[in-house]
Motif scaffolding. Structure first.
Motif, mmCIF file in Angstrom:
data_model
loop_
_atom_site.group_PDB
_atom_site.id
_atom_site.type_symbol
_atom_site.label_atom_id
_atom_site.label_comp_id
_atom_site.label_asym_id
_atom_site.label_seq_id
_atom_site.Cartn_x
_atom_site.Cartn_y
_atom_site.Cartn_z
ATOM 1 N N ASN A 81 1.043 -1.319 0.345
ATOM 2 C CA ASN A 81 -0.069 0.154 0.198
ATOM 3 C C ASN A 81 1.225 1.178 0.026
ATOM 4 O OD1 ASN A 81 -1.883 -1.564 -0.184
ATOM 5 N ND2 ASN A 81 -1.804 -2.233 2.784
ATOM 6 N N SER A 82 1.843 1.341 0.501
ATOM 7 C CA SER A 82 2.972 2.761 0.743
ATOM 8 C C SER A 82 4.095 1.712 0.622
ATOM 9 C CB SER A 82 2.534 2.957 2.344
ATOM 10 O OG SER A 82 3.174 4.529 2.376
ATOM 11 N N ALA B 3 3.127 3.848 -2.976
ATOM 12 C CA ALA B 3 2.461 4.411 -4.319
ATOM 13 C C ALA B 3 4.306 4.124 -4.844
ATOM 14 C CB ALA B 3 1.543 4.967 -3.674
ATOM 15 N N SER C 286 5.924 7.526 -6.190
ATOM 16 C CA SER C 286 5.893 8.313 -5.104
ATOM 17 C C SER C 286 7.330 8.956 -4.583
ATOM 18 C CB SER C 286 5.202 7.853 -3.804
ATOM 19 O OG SER C 286 5.445 6.899 -3.445
ATOM 20 N N ILE D 105 8.443 -1.912 -6.799
ATOM 21 C CA ILE D 105 8.261 -0.933 -6.047
ATOM 22 C C ILE D 105 8.627 0.067 -6.631
ATOM 23 C CG2 ILE D 105 6.581 0.846 -5.038
ATOM 24 C CD1 ILE D 105 6.799 -2.824 -3.333
#
Length: 113
Positions: free
Chosen positions: A19-20, A22, A25, A108
């Motif tokens: 979730n984080s 993102a 980001s 990510i």
């Protein structure tokens, strides 16, 4: 035989959700919690770990420690952002008890401004 060669997977599905941060980001210079879910049944996953790659780390470098327990909607690891600005990637690897990857790694991308 067709399909990926990941051995005989149990019927239980491994649930992985980051979730984080993102993707894409910006991460400042403070310790940044990596949040999400990595849920699996006993025997499916021996451990998971995160690696980082980017200007400060030209080669994939493990961050933190291997984690052996499932996490649901919680903190998976803490990212200490590198001081060198630029584009980085996190990679999540899940290993089974035999020491092979359970599934394709998850990437990510993020930026250090």
């Amino acid at each position: 035989g067709g399909g990926p060669a990941y051995g005989n997977l149990p019927t239980n599905v491994i649930n992985v959700q980051i979730n984080s941060p993102a993707p894409g980001s910006n991460v400042g210079n403070a310790p940044f919690p990596i949040l999400g879910t990595i849920d699996f049944a006993p025997g499916q996953v021996q451990y998971y770990r995160f690696l980082i790659q980017g200007p400060q780390f030209p080669d994939w470098t493990v961050i933190g420690e291997p984690h052996y327990s499932p996490v649901v909607n919680g903190q998976l690891e803490v990212l200490y952002p590198p001081p060198t600005a630029g584009g980085y990637q996190l990679m999540l690897e899940l290993y089974n008890p035999g020491g092979t990857l359970v599934q394709q790694p998850i990437f990510i991308p993020f930026n250090v401004p």
